[in-house]
Design a protein around this motif. Structure first.
Motif: not given
Length: 102
Positions: A53-79
């Motif tokens: 889930t997005q929540k589980a991935l957020a825990e792995r990444l150490g970020c919020s579920q909302q940020y994972v959602s933004k990434i998965l929309k494909g419009q985030e300029n990733l570092s």
């Protein structure tokens, strides 16, 4: 009853649409948006394979579920740092590990 134009104006939103600004922005940022969308699609495929889930991935990444959602929309300029974290969290290779020096 009024003209068609008058009836349409009655249903128009109070705030003007920003579709033109969004279209211009997408055109100006087309090159990196394409990569962001590809990363998002690869992430979604891997998440589906793992039943993640997005929540589980957020825990792995150490970020919020909302940020994972933004990434998965494909419009985030990733570092590069974020891309590396995604690679580690999902066991994906998004960037080549070796670059040829010319």
């Amino acid at each position: 009853m009024g003209t068609i134009e008058e009836r349409l104006r009655k249903h128009a939103p109070a705030t003007p649409s920003r579709w033109r600004e969004k279209a211009v922005w997408r055109k100006e940022n087309k090159s990196w948006l394409r990569y962001s969308q590809l990363v998002a699609m690869r992430m979604l495929d891997q998440m589906a394979n793992e039943g993640l889930t997005q929540k589980a991935l957020a825990e792995r990444l150490g970020c919020s579920q909302q940020y994972v959602s933004k990434i998965l929309k494909g419009q985030e300029n990733l570092s590069i740092e974020t891309i590396c974290k995604i690679e580690e969290a999902l066991a994906l290779e998004l960037l080549p590990k070796e670059l040829e020096v010319v």
